[in-house]
Every structure is written in C-alpha cells, then in structure tokens.
Design an enzyme around this catalytic site. Structure first.
Site, PDB file in Angstrom:
ATOM      1  N   HIS A  19     -17.892  -6.466  -3.781  1.00 37.20           N
ATOM      2  CA  HIS A  19     -16.935  -5.735  -2.942  1.00 37.20           C
ATOM      3  C   HIS A  19     -15.655  -6.547  -2.855  1.00 37.20           C
ATOM      4  O   HIS A  19     -15.520  -7.437  -2.019  1.00 37.20           O
ATOM      5  CB  HIS A  19     -17.546  -5.493  -1.556  1.00 37.20           C
ATOM      6  CG  HIS A  19     -16.693  -4.665  -0.642  1.00 37.20           C
ATOM      7  ND1 HIS A  19     -17.208  -3.991   0.436  1.00 37.20           N
ATOM      8  CD2 HIS A  19     -15.361  -4.394  -0.633  1.00 37.20           C
ATOM      9  CE1 HIS A  19     -16.236  -3.352   1.070  1.00 37.20           C
ATOM     10  NE2 HIS A  19     -15.095  -3.591   0.436  1.00 37.20           N
ATOM     11  N   HIS A  21     -11.351  -5.955  -3.603  1.00 37.99           N
ATOM     12  CA  HIS A  21     -10.199  -5.140  -4.025  1.00 37.99           C
ATOM     13  C   HIS A  21      -9.222  -6.086  -4.701  1.00 37.99           C
ATOM     14  O   HIS A  21      -8.730  -7.027  -4.048  1.00 37.99           O
ATOM     15  CB  HIS A  21      -9.538  -4.482  -2.815  1.00 37.99           C
ATOM     16  CG  HIS A  21     -10.489  -3.634  -2.024  1.00 37.99           C
ATOM     17  ND1 HIS A  21     -10.604  -2.275  -2.214  1.00 37.99           N
ATOM     18  CD2 HIS A  21     -11.387  -3.961  -1.062  1.00 37.99           C
ATOM     19  CE1 HIS A  21     -11.532  -1.798  -1.394  1.00 37.99           C
ATOM     20  NE2 HIS A  21     -12.033  -2.803  -0.681  1.00 37.99           N
ATOM     21  N   HIS A 203     -16.901   3.255   0.319  1.00 36.44           N
ATOM     22  CA  HIS A 203     -16.818   2.621   1.632  1.00 36.44           C
ATOM     23  C   HIS A 203     -17.355   3.616   2.662  1.00 36.44           C
ATOM     24  O   HIS A 203     -16.997   4.799   2.626  1.00 36.44           O
ATOM     25  CB  HIS A 203     -15.371   2.295   2.003  1.00 36.44           C
ATOM     26  CG  HIS A 203     -14.816   1.081   1.322  1.00 36.44           C
ATOM     27  ND1 HIS A 203     -14.821   0.909  -0.019  1.00 36.44           N
ATOM     28  CD2 HIS A 203     -14.214  -0.023   1.848  1.00 36.44           C
ATOM     29  CE1 HIS A 203     -14.257  -0.256  -0.316  1.00 36.44           C
ATOM     30  NE2 HIS A 203     -13.876  -0.844   0.799  1.00 36.44           N
ATOM     31  N   GLU A 206     -17.649   1.305   7.979  1.00 40.15           N
ATOM     32  CA  GLU A 206     -16.856   0.097   8.284  1.00 40.15           C
ATOM     33  C   GLU A 206     -16.271   0.333   9.681  1.00 40.15           C
ATOM     34  O   GLU A 206     -16.704  -0.275  10.654  1.00 40.15           O
ATOM     35  CB  GLU A 206     -15.744  -0.094   7.237  1.00 40.15           C
ATOM     36  CG  GLU A 206     -14.840  -1.300   7.493  1.00 40.15           C
ATOM     37  CD  GLU A 206     -13.661  -1.377   6.496  1.00 40.15           C
ATOM     38  OE1 GLU A 206     -13.338  -0.369   5.830  1.00 40.15           O
ATOM     39  OE2 GLU A 206     -13.042  -2.471   6.416  1.00 40.15           O
ATOM     40  N   ASP A 284     -13.998  -8.780   0.143  1.00 38.26           N
ATOM     41  CA  ASP A 284     -13.150  -7.611   0.406  1.00 38.26           C
ATOM     42  C   ASP A 284     -11.701  -7.835  -0.066  1.00 38.26           C
ATOM     43  O   ASP A 284     -11.340  -7.410  -1.167  1.00 38.26           O
ATOM     44  CB  ASP A 284     -13.201  -7.250   1.895  1.00 38.26           C
ATOM     45  CG  ASP A 284     -12.928  -5.779   2.174  1.00 38.26           C
ATOM     46  OD1 ASP A 284     -12.766  -5.009   1.220  1.00 38.26           O
ATOM     47  OD2 ASP A 284     -12.890  -5.401   3.371  1.00 38.26           O
ATOM     48  N   ASP A 285     -10.892  -8.485   0.761  1.00 39.49           N
ATOM     49  CA  ASP A 285      -9.472  -8.740   0.440  1.00 39.49           C
ATOM     50  C   ASP A 285      -9.171 -10.191   0.823  1.00 39.49           C
ATOM     51  O   ASP A 285      -8.510 -10.459   1.835  1.00 39.49           O
ATOM     52  CB  ASP A 285      -8.581  -7.792   1.248  1.00 39.49           C
ATOM     53  CG  ASP A 285      -8.881  -6.336   0.954  1.00 39.49           C
ATOM     54  OD1 ASP A 285      -8.444  -5.846  -0.089  1.00 39.49           O
ATOM     55  OD2 ASP A 285      -9.595  -5.706   1.765  1.00 39.49           O
TER      56      ASP A 285
HETATM   57  N1  ADE Z   1      -8.887  -1.167   0.795  1.00 35.56           N
HETATM   58  C1  ADE Z   1      -8.811  -2.497   0.715  1.00 35.56           C
HETATM   59  N2  ADE Z   1      -9.608  -3.064   1.629  1.00 35.56           N
HETATM   60  C2  ADE Z   1     -10.233  -2.059   2.285  1.00 35.56           C
HETATM   61  C3  ADE Z   1     -11.183  -2.003   3.328  1.00 35.56           C
HETATM   62  N3  ADE Z   1     -11.686  -3.087   3.908  1.00 35.56           N
HETATM   63  N4  ADE Z   1     -11.566  -0.798   3.771  1.00 35.56           N
HETATM   64  C4  ADE Z   1     -11.076   0.308   3.211  1.00 35.56           C
HETATM   65  N5  ADE Z   1     -10.182   0.307   2.228  1.00 35.56           N
HETATM   66  C5  ADE Z   1      -9.771  -0.861   1.755  1.00 35.56           C
HETATM   67 ZN    ZN Z   2     -13.258  -2.851   0.922  1.00 33.44          ZN
END
Ligand code: ADE
Ligand code: ZN
Length: 343
Positions: A19, A21, A203, A206, A284-285
């Site tokens: 996971h 991005h 997703h 969340e 994630d990011d």
């Molecule tokens: N795009 C990038 N990070 C995300 C996240 N945590 N939830 C949904 N979309 C995303």
């Molecule tokens: Zn994500």
C-alpha cells in the site's frame, strides 16, 4: 524504543510493501528540485515551509496538498526520478517486493500524457528489478472523487499500453476521498476490469464505515482492502474477513497523521491480528506521513509491544497478501521463517 539490534533484524526480515502511492513519496526536496527543473513557482518560499505545512486534520486536508505537490511531475524523467528515489529507499528498509499505486487522472487532467506516466514508472521499476533485485507490480488507481465516466476514460486510455507494461501493470485500485464516494459508484468499471483479468484492490474503511469494506468486497469484488481498519465496527464483517483471509493493508503512521487514530498505542492493528485477520504494515504516503516502511514497523512494534511471533506474522502476511506467484511467495516465506529476531 526499538533497539538498534531489533531495527537491524527488522531490516533484514524480507517483507513486501503493498500500500504505497508513488505520488506520496515526493519529498519536499524533490518537489523543489522538480519545480526548478520545470520552471514552476511553488506557493512556498522554501523546503522547510512546505514541510511545515504537513500538518493534517483529516484525509481531505492531506489530499489537497498531495494533489498540489504532484503538479511538479511533468516529464518521463520526473516520474522516473520520483520512483527511483522510493525504490532505493524501500530497498534499504529491506523490502523485497513492492506493489505501487499510481493515479493517472492526477496527471492526465493537467495535460500529461498517460504514456509519459507509465514510461517513467516502468523504467525505474525495471531497473530496480535488475540492479536491486527488488520485484514490483503497478496498481493503476481510479480517483473516487471523480466520476465513473472519468474512470472508464482513464481505463480506455491505458489499455493500449497494457501489453507493453504487462510485466508490471497487473492490478486496479481505488483511492482519494472516501466519504461520500462509496464503492457502488465504481461497480461497473471494476466489473469491466475484472473481465479484463486485472487483480482488484480498493481503499475502504479508512475514514469510511465498515459498510464500505463490505461493499468493496461484494460490489467491486476486490481481493484486498487498503486500510480496512473500521471493519472492527462490524463483527459479521470481521468473521468474513477472517474466514476468507482477506488481506488488510494497514498504514499506521498514515492513520496517525490523518487523525484516524489519536495515538499509535490506540491503533487496532494488534487486535485485528489477534482476531486472525491477514494484516500487513505499509507506509501509504511516506513523504507526507513521516515514515517509510521500516519506520512503520518499528513505531508500531514499539507502540503496541508486538511479539516476535506477531512481527514474523506481519512479514509473512505481506508476502502472502501480495500478487507474487506461489513459488516466489514460498521462497520469501521460508526466508522469513529462518530470519533471526532478537529475543
Ligand atoms: N491517496 C493517497 N493516499 C491516500 C489515502 N491514504 N487514502 C485515500 N486516497 C489516498
Ligand atoms: Zn492509500
């Protein structure tokens, strides 16, 4: 604090990141470098003030900055540089395999050709395979705040590239603003993607309710849920996730930074694991949430006091939940079982 011995052992433990991005790996330094290369002016005077803006109140407050940051990506070289920086970093963290989400609509809406996006990502991923021994797949993700028609248009524009990138592009995902954009909005486009033979993830759970997780399974027919932590609110869903061994790609530092949890010690990851769910740890990011894959492992282990058995289970889950072929899974699973962890 995790000891340096444990951190070294965690680094040596084979694991997959499922996971991630790729646009979320753009560090402020690279945002500034690319802006300069592309003669763009940023609304921040320097790197420190951009980093200082990374204080989020919810998912949307992050997405606003994330989409703004992605605007510096213009050329094939930009996509390559961003991807290579991440691949080198996650390789240092001991990842042996990564499945990377990317959002073509973020770029095509600004006039960037989808071929430029694919070409830059693929050059880096293929190079990392040969030079680092790091395997990877691409998950092309639809933005759920946009329309179904937009998602279909994205799919149509990408399909002519499928053969050229068949070694990488094997899956479809769904991301962006969850609340108010339920799975049912994308039922038909996911149906089409399934007919086309893509692996499917989305997703759900969340910020959105447990119902979205159930609908992602029933309506979108996904194999894996990104996040999914709100599943705990529905006992019947929990039983289903357990009996079907549906993987959840959990991102603890993301959940903390986006205020989905107040404190890492309150995170439900250990409870989900204890209830027999196939939980994995991911970043994630990472450029926005203050930690890459290994940081997510160490900080979660510290906060939840995870045992060696649980740590090994998390690494094994990441391999089992991946889209790797069975023989490669077996290879990494046996390495994990032989990998020493300090007592
Ligand atoms: N795009 C990038 N990070 C995300 C996240 N945590 N939830 C949904 N979309 C995303
Ligand atoms: Zn994500």
């Amino acid at each position: 604090m995790t000891s340096s011995t444990l951190t070294a052992a965690l680094r040596a433990l084979p694991k997959a990141e499922l996971h991630l991005h790729i646009e979320g790996t753009l560090e402020p330094e690279l945002i500034f470098a690319l802006a300069q290369r592309n003669q763009q002016t940023l609304p921040y005077p320097d790197i420190a003030s951009l980093r200082a803006a990374y204080s989020f109140t919810n998912l949307q407050s992050f997405l606003d900055l994330y989409y703004a940051g992605a605007q510096v990506l213009q050329t094939e070289q930009d996509f390559y540089d961003m991807s290579m920086a991440y691949l080198q970093r996650v390789h240092q963290d001991g990842a042996v395999h990564v499945e990377i989400m990317f959002d073509p609509q973020t770029h095509t809406s600004r006039g960037i050709d989808i071929e430029v996006v694919f070409a830059g990502l693929a050059r880096a991923l293929r190079q990392a395979r040969t030079e680092l021994g790091l395997s990877s797949y691409l998950i092309m993700s639809f933005l759920r705040h946009l329309s179904e028609a937009d998602a279909f248009a994205c799919l149509e524009s990408a399909l002519p590239l499928r053969e050229q990138y068949a070694d990488l592009w094997i899956a479809i995902g769904l991301d962006s603003a969850e609340l108010g954009n339920p799975p049912e909005k994308f039922q038909r486009v996911f149906e089409r993607c399934k007919e086309l033979g893509f692996r499917l993830v989305a997703h759900a759970g969340e910020e959105g309710p447990a119902d979205y997780v159930r609908d992602a399974l029933d309506l979108l027919q996904v194999e894996r849920i990104d996040h999914g932590i709100r599943s705990e609110e529905d006992p019947a869903l929990m039983m289903r996730l357990r009996s079907q061994a549906t993987p959840l790609t959990v991102c603890p530092l993301s959940n903390l930074r986006l205020k989905v949890v107040n404190d890492l010690t309150q995170h439900n990851l250990k409870r989900l694991l204890d209830q027999g769910l196939c939980v994995t740890i991911n970043s994630d990011d990472p450029a926005y949430f203050g930690g890459y894959l290994l940081d997510n492992y160490t900080q979660t282990i510290d906060a939840l006091d995870l045992t060696d058995v649980e740590i090994r289970q998390l690494a094994a889950n990441s391999i089992n939940a991946s889209f790797l072929p069975p023989e490669q899974k077996q290879h990494w699973l046996s390495k994990i079982s032989q990998s020493p962890l300090p007592a």
